[in-house]
Design an enzyme around this catalytic site. Structure first.
Site, PDB file in Angstrom:
ATOM      1  N   GLU A 249      54.154-117.004 117.159  1.00  0.00           N
ATOM      2  CA  GLU A 249      54.170-117.212 115.708  1.00  0.00           C
ATOM      3  C   GLU A 249      53.327-116.155 114.996  1.00  0.00           C
ATOM      4  O   GLU A 249      52.131-115.972 115.296  1.00  0.00           O
ATOM      5  CB  GLU A 249      53.662-118.620 115.349  1.00  0.00           C
ATOM      6  CG  GLU A 249      53.712-118.864 113.833  1.00  0.00           C
ATOM      7  CD  GLU A 249      53.660-120.315 113.402  1.00  0.00           C
ATOM      8  OE1 GLU A 249      53.645-121.207 114.268  1.00  0.00           O
ATOM      9  OE2 GLU A 249      53.648-120.544 112.176  1.00  0.00           O
TER      10      GLU A 249
ATOM     11  N   LYS B 278      56.078-129.051 123.736  1.00  0.00           N
ATOM     12  CA  LYS B 278      55.464-127.777 123.317  1.00  0.00           C
ATOM     13  C   LYS B 278      54.016-128.067 122.962  1.00  0.00           C
ATOM     14  O   LYS B 278      53.727-129.120 122.376  1.00  0.00           O
ATOM     15  CB  LYS B 278      56.193-127.200 122.096  1.00  0.00           C
ATOM     16  CG  LYS B 278      55.498-125.964 121.510  1.00  0.00           C
ATOM     17  CD  LYS B 278      56.334-125.265 120.463  1.00  0.00           C
ATOM     18  CE  LYS B 278      56.157-125.789 119.048  1.00  0.00           C
ATOM     19  NZ  LYS B 278      54.779-125.695 118.503  1.00  0.00           N
TER      20      LYS B 278
ATOM     21  N   ASP C  42      55.767-130.453 114.754  1.00  0.00           N
ATOM     22  CA  ASP C  42      54.793-131.264 114.015  1.00  0.00           C
ATOM     23  C   ASP C  42      54.766-130.809 112.548  1.00  0.00           C
ATOM     24  O   ASP C  42      54.091-131.414 111.716  1.00  0.00           O
ATOM     25  CB  ASP C  42      53.398-131.247 114.666  1.00  0.00           C
ATOM     26  CG  ASP C  42      52.799-129.859 114.766  1.00  0.00           C
ATOM     27  OD1 ASP C  42      53.481-128.883 114.412  1.00  0.00           O
ATOM     28  OD2 ASP C  42      51.629-129.749 115.192  1.00  0.00           O
ATOM     29  N   SER C  43      55.573-129.780 112.232  1.00  0.00           N
ATOM     30  CA  SER C  43      55.813-129.428 110.829  1.00  0.00           C
ATOM     31  C   SER C  43      56.455-130.603 110.096  1.00  0.00           C
ATOM     32  O   SER C  43      56.551-130.589 108.867  1.00  0.00           O
ATOM     33  CB  SER C  43      56.707-128.185 110.730  1.00  0.00           C
ATOM     34  OG  SER C  43      57.847-128.319 111.555  1.00  0.00           O
TER      35      SER C  43
END
Ligand code: KIV
Length: 265
Positions: free
Chosen positions: A183, A114, A45-46
């Protein structure tokens, strides 16, 4: 090329091979990733920041993700592709989440989804995997919670935070996740979580002990001004493109393009 599957990823991890994941957002990028030997791709979704011009991932919609993921699939028919569930596509209800994950797999050809979240999402992950939807977890820094966290910060530096990351990872594994993105957690915690799990950990800013790494393609290629500490620029593609387009503009203006070779008689 042979189709990569969840079991290919497990076999590679068992053989001690590092897993290489990279984001891709369109057919050209996914074709290039495959040619470069990237193991699997994330349509992150970046895409909100790297392609759509938003400041963060929150405005990204299911429609955006469906269009970009379908394009990535068209460019790489044999790739293992993970569809990133966008903000509010799975948070509201399990029914919504199942519906949206189903649409993602059915209409784009993605292999897995994800989602960001720890133990609180374990029941949903169990439901999804039980229904045949492979799920990749994502814990540590969770960009969809940027407003609540008050920014993009390293997670798990204190004991309580570190314990929570480990607890979340174990809960997601127990629920059936096939891999987990870690992350921006400290390197030592990345190692601890990786050792505690049977499934692969895919790190981004979480040290070299993770089973593999994921990076955002535009960070690796130097396509944006933004330079996150966890990424390395392997090229300056943004500058190369700017220079090439300047040459084109100059040549049109000074009359040296098009030549006879570019023209039809
Ligand atoms: O959206 C994305 O690109 C991601 C990666 C940073 C893991 O979630």
């Amino acid at each position: 090329m042979k189709k990569v599957t969840v079991s290919t990823l497990f076999k590679r991890k068992a053989a001690g091979e590092k897993l290489v994941m990279c984001t891709a957002y369109d057919a050209i990028q996914s074709r290039i990733c495959m040619a470069a030997g990237i193991d699997f791709m994330l349509v992150g979704d970046s895409v909100g920041m790297t392609q759509l011009g938003y400041d963060n991932t929150l405005p990204v919609t299911m429609q955006d993700m469906l269009a970009h993921t379908a394009a990535v699939r068209r460019g790489a028919p044999e790739a293992f592709i993970v569809f990133d569930m966008p903000f509010m596509s799975y948070q509201e209800s399990d029914a919504d989440a199942m519906h949206n994950a189903g649409i993602a797999l059915k209409t784009t050809g993605a292999d897995a989804v994800k989602l960001e979240g720890g133990a609180e999402y374990a029941p949903l992950v169990k439901k999804m995997t039980g229904a045949g939807i492979p799920v990749m977890g994502h814990i540590g820094l969770m960009p969809q919670r940027v407003q609540v966290a008050g920014g993009y910060k390293v997670v798990g530096r204190d004991e309580a935070g570190a314990e929570m990351v480990l607890r979340d990872a174990l809960a997601l594994q127990e629920a059936g996740a096939f891999a987990i993105v870690l992350e921006c957690i400290p390197e030592a915690l990345g190692e601890k979580v990786t050792q505690a799990l049977d499934i692969p950990t895919i790190g981004i800013g979480s040290g070299k002990s993770c089973s593999g790494q994921v990076q955002v393609i535009t960070d690796l290629l130097g396509m944006m001004d933004f330079k996150p500490r966890h990424a390395k620029r392997y090229a300056e593609v943004g500058s190369i493109m700017t220079e090439a387009l300047k040459s084109y503009a100059d040549e049109v203006r000074n009359g040296s393009f098009p030549t006879a070779e570019n023209s039809f008689q």
